[in-house]
Design a protein around this motif. Structure first.
Motif, short mmCIF file in Angstrom:
data_model
loop_
_atom_site.label_atom_id
_atom_site.label_comp_id
_atom_site.label_asym_id
_atom_site.label_seq_id
_atom_site.Cartn_x
_atom_site.Cartn_y
_atom_site.Cartn_z
N SER A 100 7.65 -54.89 6.61
CA SER A 100 6.97 -56.11 6.15
C SER A 100 7.76 -57.35 6.57
CB SER A 100 6.85 -56.10 4.63
OG SER A 100 6.16 -54.96 4.17
N GLY A 101 7.04 -58.38 6.95
CA GLY A 101 7.65 -59.67 7.23
C GLY A 101 8.32 -59.80 8.58
N GLU A 102 8.28 -58.77 9.42
CA GLU A 102 8.93 -58.84 10.73
C GLU A 102 7.89 -59.09 11.81
OE1 GLU A 102 11.61 -55.72 11.63
OE2 GLU A 102 12.85 -56.09 9.86
N GLU A 103 8.23 -59.98 12.72
CA GLU A 103 7.35 -60.30 13.83
C GLU A 103 8.17 -60.39 15.11
OE1 GLU A 103 4.15 -60.28 13.79
OE2 GLU A 103 3.90 -60.13 11.62
N GLY A 104 7.51 -60.29 16.21
CA GLY A 104 8.13 -60.38 17.52
C GLY A 104 7.09 -60.05 18.56
N TRP A 106 2.75 -56.71 20.64
CA TRP A 106 2.12 -56.04 21.79
C TRP A 106 1.81 -54.58 21.47
CZ3 TRP A 106 2.45 -51.91 24.96
CH2 TRP A 106 1.74 -51.96 26.16
N TRP A 107 2.78 -53.87 20.91
CA TRP A 107 2.57 -52.45 20.63
C TRP A 107 1.53 -52.23 19.55
CZ3 TRP A 107 3.63 -48.29 23.33
CH2 TRP A 107 4.59 -48.38 24.34
N ARG A 108 1.49 -53.11 18.55
CA ARG A 108 0.46 -52.97 17.53
C ARG A 108 -0.93 -53.13 18.16
NH1 ARG A 108 3.35 -56.52 13.32
NH2 ARG A 108 1.93 -58.09 14.11
N ALA A 109 -1.06 -54.16 18.99
CA ALA A 109 -2.36 -54.38 19.64
C ALA A 109 -2.72 -53.23 20.56
CB ALA A 109 -2.31 -55.70 20.42
N ARG A 110 -1.75 -52.71 21.26
CA ARG A 110 -2.01 -51.60 22.19
C ARG A 110 -2.46 -50.35 21.44
NH1 ARG A 110 -2.43 -50.76 27.87
NH2 ARG A 110 -2.05 -48.54 28.25
N MET A 111 -1.79 -50.03 20.35
CA MET A 111 -2.12 -48.83 19.60
C MET A 111 -3.44 -48.96 18.83
SD MET A 111 0.22 -46.61 20.31
CE MET A 111 0.09 -47.32 21.98
N ARG A 112 -3.89 -50.20 18.63
CA ARG A 112 -5.16 -50.41 17.93
C ARG A 112 -6.36 -50.34 18.86
NH1 ARG A 112 -2.75 -55.57 14.62
NH2 ARG A 112 -2.19 -54.50 12.67
#
Length: 308
Positions: free
Chosen positions: A276-280, A285-291
């Motif tokens: 929670s609370g971490e961004e970068g 990129w990986w979140r968008a890719r896996m979604r």
């Protein structure tokens, strides 16, 4: 005032690697006189001889070797600092670590890794494999930044965000040579207790490990990942539940037999999770890719193609 500069350490490092002042000058795009002057000035300032001159070749003295041994740590640290500064300015992490459950293989990510490097070629990527509760522990202990395919629900206490990534069904299978292959169905606890189960070990070091599909006191062969479990079950060394994509081809060719059991294993939901609370930029990129639609299914297809 410090007498040792990073530039001087870089020159000494190049001389040691290349074997001569002239070769070091070519590697660093410096004229030989600059190399010689820098070394001579450092030797004068420190009051020690750093190199034994052997004609065109040179060799480090004991003092020079000690300076270089510690100096290389400084050079690496300086290089890492430069990368971190650039990452802060650009938003990209210096290093990004992914954890996969051992159901999956790192090479399932090959296309995703290539796409990542196309946009973030200076972010170091690290991929680790954990099993069951061990994946969640790696995230909470800050050993990794993102879980891709973490089994089941995460531990209580929060501190992370999780969303469903994909669902796997499991089948109970044995080799045709296994004693249970000819047993009447559905198989009950008393029948299973007489034979060896093959189980994937939970890699958790601190959290309570999960035990899947084992009876109390039952003989068990414990292995580090699902691929090993699959192959040993095909070899007839034990029984257990396998993800349906693992067993599909072996069932079709008769290398495994599916058996009905009184207590089937429910489908397993695998999660995508991060702190929670971490961004970068890499995490985004990986979140968008896996979604993206079909990613989980594509993984399973690659996994199935690599099993045999």
């Amino acid at each position: 005032m410090l007498k040792i500069s990073l530039d001087a350490l870089q020159i000494i490092d190049a001389i040691d690697r290349r074997g001569s002042f002239s070769a070091a000058g070519k590697a660093l795009y410096k004229v030989p006189s600059t190399i010689s002057y820098t070394v001579a000035k450092l030797e004068e300032d420190l009051g020690v001889q750093l190199f034994d001159r052997l004609g065109p070749k040179v060799a480090l003295t004991a003092a020079g070797a000690e300076l270089l041994r510690e100096g290389r740590h400084l050079l690496r640290a300086a290089g890492d600092l430069e990368l971190r500064v650039r990452r802060v300015a650009s938003g990209w992490e210096t290093e990004f670590a992914l954890a996969l459950d051992s159901v999956f293989a790192p090479d399932c990510l090959s296309e995703d890794i290539a796409a990542f490097y196309a946009v973030a070629d200076q972010t170091r990527l690290r991929i680790v494999q954990e099993s069951l509760s061990g994946t969640w522990e790696a995230l909470l202990d800050r050993r990794v930044d993102l879980l891709v395919g973490a089994a089941g629900e995460g531990p209580s206490g929060g501190g992370y965000v999780a969303e469903a990534f994909g669902t796997l069904s499991f089948v109970f299978v044995v080799a045709p040579t296994h004693p249970l292959a000819q047993a009447a169905e559905p198989l009950g606890r008393s029948q299973l207790a007489e034979h060896r189960a093959i189980a994937v070990a939970d890699s958790a070091r601190r959290l309570l490990p999960r035990t899947v599909g084992l009876l109390f006191g039952q003989d068990a062969l414990t292995v580090p990942d699902m691929r090993s479990k699959y192959r040993l079950q095909v070899a007839g060394l034990g029984f257990g539940f396998l993800p349906e994509p693992y067993a599909r081809a072996a069932l079709a060719r008769g290398a495994l037999l599916r058996k009905q059991v009184e207590e089937p294993k429910p489908d397993e939901v695998f999660q995508l999770a991060w702190r929670s609370g971490e961004e970068g930029a890499a995490l985004a990129w990986w979140r968008a890719r896996m979604r993206q639609p079909g990613v989980f299914e594509a993984w399973l297809a690659r996994l199935q193609a690599r099993l045999d």
